[in-house]
Design a protein around this motif. Structure first.
Motif, mmCIF file in Angstrom:
data_model
loop_
_atom_site.group_PDB
_atom_site.id
_atom_site.type_symbol
_atom_site.label_atom_id
_atom_site.label_comp_id
_atom_site.label_asym_id
_atom_site.label_seq_id
_atom_site.Cartn_x
_atom_site.Cartn_y
_atom_site.Cartn_z
ATOM 1 N N GLU A 118 17.194 5.801 40.489
ATOM 2 C CA GLU A 118 17.648 4.927 39.357
ATOM 3 C C GLU A 118 17.227 3.466 39.699
ATOM 4 O OE1 GLU A 118 22.230 5.527 39.677
ATOM 5 O OE2 GLU A 118 21.984 7.281 38.618
ATOM 6 N N GLU A 119 16.495 3.225 40.796
ATOM 7 C CA GLU A 119 16.048 1.991 40.946
ATOM 8 C C GLU A 119 14.676 1.726 40.148
ATOM 9 O OE1 GLU A 119 15.496 1.352 45.272
ATOM 10 O OE2 GLU A 119 17.955 1.191 45.499
ATOM 11 N N ILE A 120 14.399 2.784 39.695
ATOM 12 C CA ILE A 120 12.832 2.556 38.854
ATOM 13 C C ILE A 120 13.257 2.123 37.576
ATOM 14 C CG2 ILE A 120 11.031 4.059 37.880
ATOM 15 C CD1 ILE A 120 10.868 4.035 40.776
ATOM 16 N N ASP A 121 12.437 1.136 37.220
ATOM 17 C CA ASP A 121 12.828 0.448 36.006
ATOM 18 C C ASP A 121 12.317 1.359 34.962
ATOM 19 O OD1 ASP A 121 13.244 -1.580 34.106
ATOM 20 O OD2 ASP A 121 11.186 -2.167 34.096
ATOM 21 N N ARG A 130 6.342 4.715 44.131
ATOM 22 C CA ARG A 130 7.420 4.567 44.931
ATOM 23 C C ARG A 130 7.576 5.764 45.932
ATOM 24 N NH1 ARG A 130 12.409 2.342 44.733
ATOM 25 N NH2 ARG A 130 13.647 2.870 46.626
ATOM 26 N N THR A 174 18.966 10.432 44.039
ATOM 27 C CA THR A 174 19.381 10.196 42.769
ATOM 28 C C THR A 174 19.418 8.601 42.692
ATOM 29 O OG1 THR A 174 20.766 11.976 42.339
ATOM 30 C CG2 THR A 174 21.332 9.761 41.231
ATOM 31 N N HIS A 175 20.091 7.664 43.812
ATOM 32 C CA HIS A 175 20.175 6.465 43.825
ATOM 33 C C HIS A 175 18.732 5.648 43.817
ATOM 34 C CE1 HIS A 175 19.989 7.154 48.251
ATOM 35 N NE2 HIS A 175 19.448 5.772 48.082
ATOM 36 N N LEU A 176 17.874 6.107 44.358
ATOM 37 C CA LEU A 176 16.546 5.727 44.597
ATOM 38 C C LEU A 176 15.791 5.806 43.165
ATOM 39 C CD1 LEU A 176 15.068 6.571 48.187
ATOM 40 C CD2 LEU A 176 16.387 4.528 47.438
#
Length: 242
Positions: A87-90, A71, A83-85
């Protein structure tokens, strides 16, 4: 009962034993490789795995580490991602992301603490690596100043302004005022371009010249203005822009 995304409930019975067999032996082997050969013995995703072992004790961290690199592109970009990106990682929940940010901050602090007793200008590579570690992955522009003494040793490293994604207001008068307060005799100006394009803008050039014009008569040298991007940098001194 709500499941913690960072530490999901373990499997029961035979499934639990399979889960343990799947990655616990791998963790032991990876740790041993690190003990035997240090960080150089590990690929980037494996080093990320080692970090994630402690943060996610009941998860297989290899796919998470590989997903982070896929990613974000590199080890540094993975740790420095917003941080918000992250947190998108499974598999990465809020708790693990906060812990990753603590590790990133510790790495930045370590890099900063290596600087004060050595001349900043003794190694261009070390200077660039330091600046990149501090701000290459910020999502908003920062303008920071490295204040130096007459031996070009660091007196202070301060973020003067934080702006938007593509602009930071800088006031030459405030730069000079702070330089005089610290008895600095030289400055290195640094700011980041979150877009990744490190080309100086006309406003960057104008601002740098304005600071140099005020600093020079006061015996303060502006050594350089460095623009940092995620994958490169530009030196305004090298480009002969001031």
């Amino acid at each position: 009962m709500t499941e913690d995304p960072d530490n999901p409930a373990p499997f029961g019975g035979f499934a639990e034993d399979q889960q343990r067999a799947h990655y616990h032996g791998h963790r032991d082997r990876l740790r041993q490789r690190f003990i035997d050969g240090g960080g150089a013995a590990l690929q980037d995703y494996e080093l990320l795995e080692l970090i994630l072992f402690r943060l996610l004790p009941r998860r297989d961290t290899k796919p998470i580490a590989k997903a982070m690199l896929a990613r974000f592109g590199s080890f540094s970009e993975a740790l420095g991602a917003p941080t918000h990106l992250l947190e998108e990682i499974d598999g990465l929940g809020p708790t693990a992301v906060i812990d990753l940010k603590v590790i990133m901050t510790a790495a930045q602090r370590f890099a900063r603490d290596q600087i004060p007793d050595r001349p900043m200008l003794s190694s261009w590579a070390e200077l660039i690596n330091y600046c990149r570690s501090q701000m290459a992955f910020e999502t908003h522009e920062q303008f920071r100043i490295l204040f130096l003494d007459k031996k070009n040793k660091l007196i202070a490293d301060e973020v003067q302004q934080v702006g938007t994604v593509d602009h930071t207001p800088v006031y030459p008068r405030e730069v000079i005022r702070r330089s005089l307060e610290l008895s600095a005799t030289a400055l290195i100006l640094v700011h980041n371009h979150p877009s990744g394009d490190t080309s100086p803008s006309p406003a960057d050039v104008q601002m740098t010249r304005a600071i140099a014009d005020v600093a020079t008569p006061l015996g303060i040298t502006v050594h350089d203005h460095i623009i940092i991007g995620r994958s490169g940098h530009s030196s305004m001194r090298a480009l002969k822009l001031f």
